[in-house]
Design a protein around this motif. Structure first.
Motif, PDB file in Angstrom:
ATOM      1  N   SER A  39       0.823  -1.201   0.000  1.00  0.00           N
ATOM      2  CA  SER A  39       0.000   0.000   0.000  1.00  0.00           C
ATOM      3  C   SER A  39       0.861   1.257   0.000  1.00  0.00           C
ATOM      4  CB  SER A  39      -0.961  -0.001   1.179  1.00  0.00           C
ATOM      5  OG  SER A  39      -0.244   0.131   2.376  1.00  0.00           O
ATOM      6  N   SER A  40       2.029   1.188   0.622  1.00  0.00           N
ATOM      7  CA  SER A  40       2.889   2.374   0.574  1.00  0.00           C
ATOM      8  C   SER A  40       3.479   2.534  -0.822  1.00  0.00           C
ATOM      9  CB  SER A  40       3.995   2.283   1.620  1.00  0.00           C
ATOM     10  OG  SER A  40       4.838   1.201   1.324  1.00  0.00           O
ATOM     11  N   LEU A  41       3.758   1.410  -1.463  1.00  0.00           N
ATOM     12  CA  LEU A  41       4.300   1.481  -2.830  1.00  0.00           C
ATOM     13  C   LEU A  41       3.233   1.987  -3.792  1.00  0.00           C
ATOM     14  CD1 LEU A  41       6.862   0.733  -4.426  1.00  0.00           C
ATOM     15  CD2 LEU A  41       5.819  -1.472  -4.888  1.00  0.00           C
ATOM     16  N   ARG A  42       2.008   1.544  -3.555  1.00  0.00           N
ATOM     17  CA  ARG A  42       0.930   1.909  -4.453  1.00  0.00           C
ATOM     18  C   ARG A  42       0.625   3.403  -4.382  1.00  0.00           C
ATOM     19  NH1 ARG A  42      -5.086  -0.556  -5.364  1.00  0.00           N
ATOM     20  NH2 ARG A  42      -5.840   1.049  -3.971  1.00  0.00           N
ATOM     21  N   SER A  43       0.769   3.953  -3.200  1.00  0.00           N
ATOM     22  CA  SER A  43       0.461   5.377  -3.091  1.00  0.00           C
ATOM     23  C   SER A  43       1.692   6.250  -3.304  1.00  0.00           C
ATOM     24  CB  SER A  43      -0.163   5.665  -1.731  1.00  0.00           C
ATOM     25  OG  SER A  43       0.661   5.140  -0.722  1.00  0.00           O
ATOM     26  N   SER A  44       2.810   5.612  -3.593  1.00  0.00           N
ATOM     27  CA  SER A  44       4.022   6.400  -3.793  1.00  0.00           C
ATOM     28  C   SER A  44       3.995   7.057  -5.168  1.00  0.00           C
ATOM     29  CB  SER A  44       5.242   5.493  -3.667  1.00  0.00           C
ATOM     30  OG  SER A  44       6.312   6.036  -4.393  1.00  0.00           O
TER      31      SER A  44
END
Lengths: 626, 653
Positions: free
Chosen positions: A421-426
């Motif tokens: 999820s952190s990668l997706r919103s990065s």
């Protein structure tokens, strides 16, 4: 000395040019060049000469300026587009049909049993916070292992600075009464560690759906592919009838592909093994007609809330990205789709920044394992998956795997959800992918005109369901209903293509003709004139060399024979005076001694044309009296 | 040596920059000289060719080459202002458009009761009179009936009428009496009325309040349309009297309309929406309106990364006469654009998930002189009433509103107010409806000139939408979904939601390819000149130098020769007269010098720009020189180099 003499002689032989001095050379050039201006300079009187001199300079500079512009234009590699619209026999697009729901609930129930019980209990707690619910007591104890990895929490943000976080299963129920409508989900990188983020949702429905998707992907990613295919919808169950033009077709004409979002998808006319079908007539009668069954009763309740078939038209040998380009078809309706093929053909480098087959893109295309061609969507997803593998150490379930990597699951990679999820919103990672992927030069889009009607009609409902049920299940019972059945018509419109193709606006031919046009317009010149000019430069170079040599020699002789008042004519001059017959008259014109006659009475020289040349009167007045 | 210094200087100038006349003494000589020396190719051939036929052919060829050049260059000039189109596709992070969502029903019917009860009562009465539709069967609230009407005059003024068999006999639903219509009558759409074969036609009549003989009759083939139009007419009158703040309260709030919101994988709420009051659709909500200065953008395509909204459509609170369909309207537009929901909105069905895939295209046209479009709308003489950037639609609406205010004295309800005007209602402007209908008819028939004044904008953005619908919620998920959504809405209503009250909308980019279609000038000056050069060079090997030559020879030199001829004639005539008077015979030398070949004549010419610089020569050279032999063949342009004798002669006169 011998060598030098030889060298000078060689120079003379080579030279044999139009004179010994720069002035002679220039006059000769102006008189003989094919460009229009210079001739005028020497043919006119002094005032006009001046005018013409400046005009010529002006025109020459204009020519160079305009040439600069033209070359610049050429190097900017502009394109012109041409548009063509009409009908022609074209390859019928590949049609991918999927069910919005990836797996039959009856098949995956045993895998999702724990999860479903968990979410039911959670919903129960959320919706009816009063304790002492009978259903809760009757059920066997819940497996909270799944829950503890990614718990659903409620965040009370009435007090902005100190939000109260309540775990649904651990908090006392009385606190829930004061809740704001904020269903929330939290994800921790490691259990018990401080590295947690809360994903906030303003709606419990969204939170529950997202949470369920996250959990179920983790569970299903452990199931081997062939098992997952078995759990999905089978072609013979889903595709009930098929008709292409006047030819019957059936589920065997469809290629099965496993799509992570939608389970089993079936592609008609993919063109992988056999030739792509052509359609040479517009209208629904010549298109593809399908009857599908999505069996809505067998949907996974928490996974997909929208019911229908998902379909997409795409090019042969390309992977269908249904989330991006797919459309829905509603159950109980007949959906007619008129197709217009919108093509864009581009030139590629250096005209536009696109790629022909993706080979020059620095991202490893993971979709090549499906044997499909490059597309920007494939590139972006591969890019994301590569990042995911690099950072989180496992692949995301929705995308194909690179070699030697496994899909993420809660057991093997406990922190994967947080990482994902952190990668997706990065935004940074997204930008990297956008920058490294290029679009394809030939872009084909299928513009669809979608219309819908209720199907089957109430009057025909009974017999249609009966026949279709009989054909599929060999039973006289009706196994189909309105909530599952879909009719699709896909056909070419009256105008089935719109092609925008690029061609170079400026070719080398264009450049040359424009350069020639400019040169010709201002000065009447051509390439030969440029060669002439080059010749003159070489000549003047020779003259310089000769002058330097003679000057050096003169210096030497001056030292030796200082008593002579005038320097004697150089050898080269003498030699040239005899050999260079072609330019004798120039000499006569250039040398003032013929003109330096006193203004005595007498017959002036006869005005024979052949004898008189322009320099005569040009130079005459200068040495007239003084 | 005994000259004055000024004279000396002038003499020097004269010597160093001698002035000469034209290149030849006579026109034919000049032409000959020109042809032999010009840089163009054809002319020389004319002169050097032998034989008449050959010369004639060359003349013909040269002339046709000149003609071709002129023709081709004219073509080039005429096509100068043409544009070529280029299409570029760019894959990039795209700004997400503004998405405006409205409920189809503008105002909550329950809260509008106070305003509309009278109108509804009239409507129901009309329904009962004409169609026998009784109250009991309808879902319309009884409370309306209880309202004790004081009887508005306005409803009496414009009643619904029933026409019988194309006669002018009508039945008024209020009185039930039959009467004849007076005055001149015209039908709104006469072709339908005449071709129709139904017996009963419903319509209403609008009369000019000042001149009751001027009436317009509006008839409809179906009572459904008639009732709705009639209702709308009165509805607008009523709404025009309500201030904006009240109307905003009467309409739906963001909490009412929006249940859930999800954008780019993240949750969003009503703070991301901007309220926008639309006169016909009530409160609309714009997502990503850019009002707080930031415009959201998407860097990933696909349905997961777009805007996903669940709308609450309170079907029970719908106005039964104003709107007959249920759902929401959505429009995708640029942040600077005004959303014309009523014109180009997409309707959203309830109990369904509507997936709207977008494809972004940006277009740019060249403005004048290439095409007739406007960049900013500043050059259009119509005031922009909308607080948004120019578009054709805005211009047309503004233009109509202006015409409305000018001729009817008040503004039409559906469009914004111009400064100083107010909305029409029949309390203040009893005549407005007739006026409006007449004006609108004129507008539609392009008699107001709005369509001529308004130009399309040069650049515009377009989001092509692909809309598809799926069932939502699915039968198996319906139960929990509705329960959770009810909980989401929770605090406000305690009943469980019905799926027909919900609509799910997904708006997303299908791909992040931006198509940019732009017009570019097909020609630049550089290319035009190159083409000219190419034409001139191809046909005659000519250049600008030749053009200058032509100007020089055909205008300056020829003119000076002609002038000189005239001067000589005049002089001769003068001399003859003098001689006649004195009786002297002609002198041989005079005769001699009148020959056209005589170079001595040369400097008799009138001043040209060359001779303007001429100064008298010192007369210290009295020695006569033998003139050169007058062989024509030997004399060329330099025959005029001998200047001294000429000036001498001038001095002698």
């Amino acid at each position: 000395m011998n060598l030098k003499k030889y060298f000078i002689r060689a120079l003379h032989r080579l030279q044999k040019g139009p004179g010994y001095t720069y002035k002679e050379l220039l006059v000769w050039y102006c008189d003989n060049t094919n460009t229009h201006g210079p001739k005028r300079i020497i043919k006119e009187g002094p005032k006009k000469k001046l005018i013409w001199f400046f005009l010529t300079l002006l025109f020459a500079s204009l020519v160079f300026w305009q040439w600069g512009i033209l070359i610049n234009t050429y190097l900017s590699y502009n394109v012109t587009s041409s548009l063509s619209i009409g009908f022609k026999t074209m390859k019928f697009p590949a049609v991918t049909v999927c069910n919005a729901n990836p797996f039959k609930y009856s098949e995956v129930k045993h895998l999702l049993k724990e999860l479903d019980r968990l979410i039911e209990a959670a919903l129960e707690r959320i919706l009816q916070p009063t304790p002492g619910n009978s259903s809760e007591n009757a059920s066997p104890p819940l497996d909270l292992g799944l829950w503890h990895q990614i718990p659903l929490v409620l965040i009370d943000e009435h007090d902005k600075d100190n939000p109260i976080i309540l775990d649904i299963f651990e908090s006392n129920q009385t606190a829930l009464v004061n809740e704001t409508a904020a269903g929330n989900e939290t994800a921790c990188s490691h259990q018990g560690s401080d590295n947690c983020t809360y994903r906030n949702f303003t709606s419990a429905a969204q939170a529950v759906t997202e949470w369920y998707i996250l959990q179920s992907t983790s569970i299903l990613s452990k199931v081997p592919l062939h098992e997952r295919i078995r759990m999905g919808y089978q072609a013979e169950d889903m595709i009930l009838a098929c008709l292409y033009g006047a030819e019957p077709c059936n589920y065997k004409n469809f290629t099965q592909i496993y799509h992570p979002d939608h389970g089993n998808c079936y592609i008609f006319n993919w063109g992988m093994d056999e030739e792509a079908l052509n359609s040479s007539n517009p209208g629904a009668e010549f298109g593809l007609k399908l009857i599908l069954d999505i069996s809505q009763q067998d949907y996974i309740p928490y996974l997909s809330s929208a019911a229908g078939a998902r379909l997409m038209l795409h090019q042969q040998k390309s992977f269908p990205f249904l989330k991006d380009q797919g459309i829905y078809a509603m159950a109980g309706t007949e959906t007619s789709i008129g197709v217009l093929v919108d093509e864009l053909e581009r030139m590629g480098y250096p005209y536009s920044d696109c790629t022909m087959n993706g080979s020059d893109v620095p991202v490893k295309n993971l979709y090549s394992q499906y044997n499909t061609s490059y597309s920007i969507q494939a590139c972006l997803r591969s890019c994301f998956q590569n990042h995911m593998v690099e950072i989180c150490g496992c692949g995301h379930y929705m995308f194909p795997l690179p070699e030697g990597v496994n899909y993420c699951s809660n057991e093997d990679n406990p922190g994967w959800a947080y990482c994902y999820s952190s990668l997706r919103s990065s935004i940074r990672h997204r930008q990297i992918c956008i920058d490294s992927c290029k679009e394809t030069c030939n872009d084909t889009q299928y513009k669809m005109t979608i219309s819908m009607a209720d199907w089957p009609s109430e009057a025909s409902e009974d017999w249609i369901f009966h026949i279709l049920s009989y054909e599929r299940d060999m039973s006289t019972n009706v196994t189909l209903d309105r909530n599952g059945i879909i009719k699709l018509n896909i056909y070419f419109q009256e105008y089935n293509y719109r092609t925008i193709s690029e061609s170079a606006a400026t070719t080398i031919v264009w450049l040359l003709s424009s350069l020639g046009g400019q040169f010709g317009f201002w000065m009447g010149g051509s390439v030969l004139c440029l060669i002439e000019f080059g010749e003159i430069i070489i000549d003047s170079l020779w003259i310089t060399i000769i002058n330097v040599i003679s000057w050096c020699r003169g210096l030497k002789q001056k030292r030796v024979q200082a008593r002579y008042p005038d320097a004697p004519p150089t050898v080269s001059e003498l030699v040239e005076a005899h050999t260079n017959l072609g330019f004798q008259h120039e000499d006569a014109g250039a040398l003032p001694r013929d003109e330096a006659l006193p203004p005595e009475p007498g017959t002036p020289p006869p005005n024979y044309d052949s004898l008189r040349v322009q320099p005569l009167d040009v130079l005459g007045p200068d040495s007239d009296v003084e | 040596g005994a000259m004055a210094p000024g004279k000396k200087i002038t003499a020097r100038i004269k010597r160093t920059l001698p002035v000469r006349g034209p290149q030849a003494p006579t026109l034919s000589e000049l032409m000959r000289w020109y042809c032999l020396n010009t840089n163009t190719h054809g002319c020389r051939r004319i002169v050097v060719s032998r034989g008449r036929l050959r010369r004639f052919i060359w003349i013909l060829l040269t002339l046709s080459a000149v003609g071709l050049i002129l023709w081709q260059c004219a073509e080039l000039l005429m096509n100068y202002y043409s544009a070529s189109v280029s299409v570029t596709v760019q894959f990039q992070k795209l700004p997400f458009p503004a998405v405006t969502i409205c409920n189809i029903n503008p105002y909550k019917y329950s809260s509008m009761k106070d305003y509309l009860s009278e109108l509804d009562k009239e409507t129901k009465k009309a329904l009962e009179t004409f169609y026998g539709f009784s109250e009991g069967k309808s879902k319309v609230r009884r409370s309306v009936d209880e309202w004790n009407s004081t009887g508005s005059d306005f409803f009496k003024q414009i009643p619904l009428l029933k026409f019988e068999d194309f006669s002018k006999t009508v039945t008024d639903f209020r009185s039930g009496q039959k009467r004849k219509i007076e005055g001149s009558v015209f039908h709104k759409d006469s072709s339908i009325v005449n071709s129709g074969d139904s017996n009963d036609i419903i319509g209403f009549q609008l009369c000019d309040a000042n001149n009751s003989s001027e009436c317009a009759l509006y008839t409809f083939s179906s009572g459904v349309n008639a009732i709705q139009e009639w209702y709308k007419l009165h509805y607008m009158n009523i709404m025009a009297q309500i201030p904006l703040e009240t109307k905003e309260k009467l309409s739906y709030s963001a909490d009412d309309l929006l249940l859930t919101c999800f954008f780019d994988g993240l949750s969003c709420d009503k703070r991301h929406f901007t309220r926008f009051h639309h006169p016909l659709h009530g409160n609309c909500y714009t997502f990503n309106s850019g009002e707080n200065g930031t415009i959201l953008s998407t860097s990933t395509g696909g349905s997961e990364y777009g805007l996903q909204v669940v709308l609450y459509i309170d079907e029970a609170d719908y106005n039964p006469f104003l709107v007959t369909s249920t759902g929401a309207k959505i429009i995708v537009h640029d942040q600077n654009e005004y959303p014309f929901i009523e014109d180009i909105g997409t309707e959203i069905e309830t109990a369904a998930a509507t997936s709207i895939g977008m494809h972004f295209t940006r277009s740019r046209k060249l403005s004048k002189p290439y095409s007739d479009c406007t960049e900013t709308g500043a050059d259009i003489p119509v005031e922009n009433l909308y607080n948004k950037s120019y578009s054709l639609q805005i211009c047309l609406h503004s233009c109509f509103q202006k015409a409305m205010v000018d001729s009817c004295g008040c503004a039409q309800y559906a469009q914004p107010l111009p400064a100083g005007a107010e909305y029409c209602n029949y309390k203040k402007n009893p005549n407005w409806m007739y006026c409006y209908y007449r004006l609108h008819e004129k507008f539609v028939k392009e008699q107001l000139g709005c369509q001529q004044i308004c130009k399309d904008a040069c650049s515009f953005k377009e989001w092509a939408l692909t809309t598809s619908i799926a069932q939502w919620p699915s039968t198996v998920s319906e139960d929990w979904m509705l329960r959770v959504l009810s909980w989401d809405k929770g605090q406000k209503i305690n009943k469980k939601l019905n799926k027909t009250d919900l609509a799910n909308v997904m708006v997303f980019y299908k791909d992040l390819n931006e198509r940019f279609i732009s017009e570019n000038p097909a020609n630049t000056l550089v290319i035009l000149l190159s083409n000219f050069g190419g034409q001139l060079g191809l046909w005659m090997s000519c250049s600008v130098v030749c053009v200058i030559e032509i100007v020089e020879v055909f205008f300056i030199d020829s003119l000076s020769i002609v002038m000189r001829r005239q001067w000589q004639k005049a002089k001769k005539w003068w001399n003859d007269r003098k001689r006649d008077r004195s009786g002297k015979p002609l002198q041989a030398s005079d005769l001699e010098r009148q020959g056209h070949d005589n170079p001595a004549c040369v400097d008799e010419d009138l001043p040209t720009f060359n001779t303007a610089l001429r100064l008298p020569l010192p007369q210290d050279n009295p020695l006569p020189r033998t003139p050169p032999p007058n062989y024509s063949t030997l004399r060329l342009e330099t025959a005029f180099t001998e200047q001294l004798p000429d000036t001498l002669e001038v001095g002698q006169h």
